[in-house]
Design an enzyme around this catalytic site. Structure first.
Site, short mmCIF file in Angstrom:
data_model
loop_
_atom_site.label_atom_id
_atom_site.label_comp_id
_atom_site.label_asym_id
_atom_site.label_seq_id
_atom_site.Cartn_x
_atom_site.Cartn_y
_atom_site.Cartn_z
N PRO A 118 0.81 -1.23 0.00
CA PRO A 118 0.00 0.00 0.00
C PRO A 118 0.84 1.27 0.00
CG PRO A 118 0.18 -0.85 2.22
CD PRO A 118 0.89 -1.84 1.34
N THR A 120 0.38 3.72 1.93
CA THR A 120 0.52 4.23 3.29
C THR A 120 1.62 3.54 4.09
OG1 THR A 120 -1.25 2.70 3.90
CG2 THR A 120 -1.86 5.00 3.51
N ASN A 121 2.10 2.39 3.62
CA ASN A 121 3.18 1.69 4.32
C ASN A 121 4.19 1.11 3.32
OD1 ASN A 121 2.81 1.90 7.15
ND2 ASN A 121 1.13 0.41 7.07
N GLY A 217 -9.20 -5.38 5.02
CA GLY A 217 -10.43 -4.66 4.75
C GLY A 217 -10.31 -3.19 5.12
N CYS A 250 -5.82 2.48 8.70
CA CYS A 250 -7.23 2.10 8.84
C CYS A 250 -7.62 1.94 10.30
CB CYS A 250 -7.49 0.77 8.11
SG CYS A 250 -7.24 0.86 6.34
N GLU A 340 -15.14 6.54 7.07
CA GLU A 340 -13.69 6.58 7.28
C GLU A 340 -13.13 7.91 6.81
OE1 GLU A 340 -10.03 3.43 6.88
OE2 GLU A 340 -11.37 3.62 5.15
#
Length: 473
Positions: A118, A120-121, A217, A250, A340
């Site tokens: 991802p 984000t990481n 998820g 998340c 979210e």
């Protein structure tokens, strides 16, 4: 939908990578426990040592334009935790012995793993995946996110250097350099197992590939504060969880459901921890800065500082503010703040009366999004904790802990360390637990004869058993 076509050059490049992966697979599958453990330590240090990991974190934030360099580095504890968990387990030969059942289970590799990384990481997830994969004697082909491909490629190359330094084949770990949907779609069909950390679109693509896939998820972490809440502890943990990497994870707190009797005190304490309470007018301005007219999340305000977020909305906040709070204007698909957020903003919801009212609000929030992922509770009332556990459609609940620092595992709880969290059928995932070593392995079960274990039919069927009911003929 029609399958996207690869160019001849792209297909040739993928075939070359997988030829190397298949050759490497034949080598690593015969390694003993000591050798794979040494490789795990080697790659974890090579890319996860403080100096290089800090460099990769800065690189990832600069490349994507999202996240917080300091907060990103704070995730390094997951590398330590994953290595701890991996080293404490066996993965070669007999890994579980159950004498009373006559069962011995042997660990076997899963094969070649396709790992989708991802945005984000881009620096953490490759290291976590490499540790668990090498421990299981797997080979990995990494597919970076287009927005952070340089970072992930650099991390994988550092781990390959580590393998070379101890005389091991660097092709145990490979990373593609060109990324587009056609390449990723083909990539997912070529390995034996897919590890996909990302959003719903990635999960759908992985499960449509025809190969086994472990996916994560979407989140929408919701926290409940009842009348027993330690207000200072809860506010401090909320700030830690919400501000980590500018709320990119998340697991970061998104919604706070607060008992009316402590609501004002809680908000005051959150302000002391650095929260900025937006006005109703500012809330509407923030909504326009975070979602477009079709309801899609605007990328430019994902994982940004509260100052940048508010500036994008058209107003300024003090430089010492660490996150933004808005009073929830309702719960439902039409109320965007109940979904979210993925940035340094959280929504406040107030409940009155019985704890059941908090649970009802929680139910409605998870109908908006985040089913399967996580929620938390700040309570010293075990009945409330039990009631939430019975009711919440999530796979993990953190009690009195900073959510984004705890539910993927921490030194202060027993959750398996990971950077990928399965969300069960709620989140269209096949597992409802943290994705860890056991998910990177196959097992061979060996069963020897034991004393007969066959209860009589009257015991098994109980009150429904009728001895007069005989087979005819």
């Amino acid at each position: 939908m029609a399958k996207r076509e690869l160019t001849a050059e792209q297909r040739s490049a993928l075939e070359e990578i997988f030829a190397k992966a298949r050759a490497a697979e034949k080598i690593i599958e015969n390694y003993d426990q000591e050798r794979v453990d040494r490789m795990c330590r080697c790659v974890a240090w090579a890319a996860g040592n403080p100096r290089d990991f800090d460099r990769f974190c800065k690189m990832g934030v600069e490349e994507s334009g999202a996240g917080d360099w300091s907060g990103r580095f704070g995730k390094r504890h997951k590398i330590l935790g994953v290595l701890r968990d991996a080293l404490r387990q066996k993965s070669v030969g007999p890994i579980e012995v159950l004498p009373e059942k006559g069962i011995v289970r042997y660990g076997k590799p899963a094969g070649v793993i396709t790992s989708l990384i991802p945005m984000t990481n881009p620096e953490l997830t490759p290291i976590v995946t490499a540790i668990y994969a090498l421990k299981a004697r797997d080979v990995v082909v990494f597919s970076p996110h287009p927005r952070t491909k340089k970072t992930t490629f650099a991390v994988v190359e550092k781990m390959r250097q580590g393998l070379r330094s101890i005389g091991e084949p660097e092709d145990f770990l490979q990373c593609i350099s060109e990324v587009n949907m056609a390449i990723v779609e083909e990539l997912m069909t070529m390995g034996d197992l897919i590890m996909a950390t990302g959003g719903p679109a990635m999960t759908k693509a992985a499960h449509s590939s025809g190969k086994p896939a472990y996916c994560s998820g979407a989140g929408n972490a919701t926290m409940i504060f009842d009348e027993t809440t330690d207000i200072e502890e809860a506010a401090r943990n909320t700030r830690i969880s919400k501000t980590s990497d500018f709320g990119s994870g998340c697991s970061a707190d998104g919604n706070l459901i607060i008992y009316g009797g402590i609501y004002d005190q809680m908000v005051t304490q959150l302000q002391k921890e650095g929260g900025y309470l937006a006005t109703d007018e500012q809330r509407e301005m923030l909504k326009k800065a975070m979602w477009d007219e079709e309801g899609h999340r605007i990328v430019e305000t994902v994982a940004v500082s509260p100052q940048k977020l508010c500036r994008a909305a058209g107003f300024e906040i003090p430089e010492d503010r660490k996150f933004v709070m808005v009073v929830g204007d309702g719960i439902g698909k039409e109320h965007k703040f109940s979904g979210e957020k993925l940035t340094t903003l959280l929504a406040l919801f107030r409940y009155e009366g019985d704890f059941e009212n908090a649970l009802n609000m929680m139910d409605e929030i998870f109908k908006v999004g985040g089913r399967g992922h996580s929620c938390g509770i700040y309570s010293y009332n075990d009945e409330h904790i039990h009631a939430l556990a019975l009711r919440a459609p999530v796979t993990r609940i953190m009690v009195r802990q900073p959510q984004s620092k705890a539910n993927a595992g921490s030194a202060n709880n027993g959750m398996p360390m990971t950077s990928s969290m399965g969300c069960g059928t709620w989140g269209n995932n096949q597992v409802s637990e943290n994705i860890a070593l056991k998910h990177y392995m196959n097992s061979t079960w060996v069963a020897k004869p034991i004393l007969t274990d066959a209860p009589s039919e009257d015991v098994l069927f109980g009150e429904f058993y009728d001895p007069a009911n005989k087979r005819e003929g």
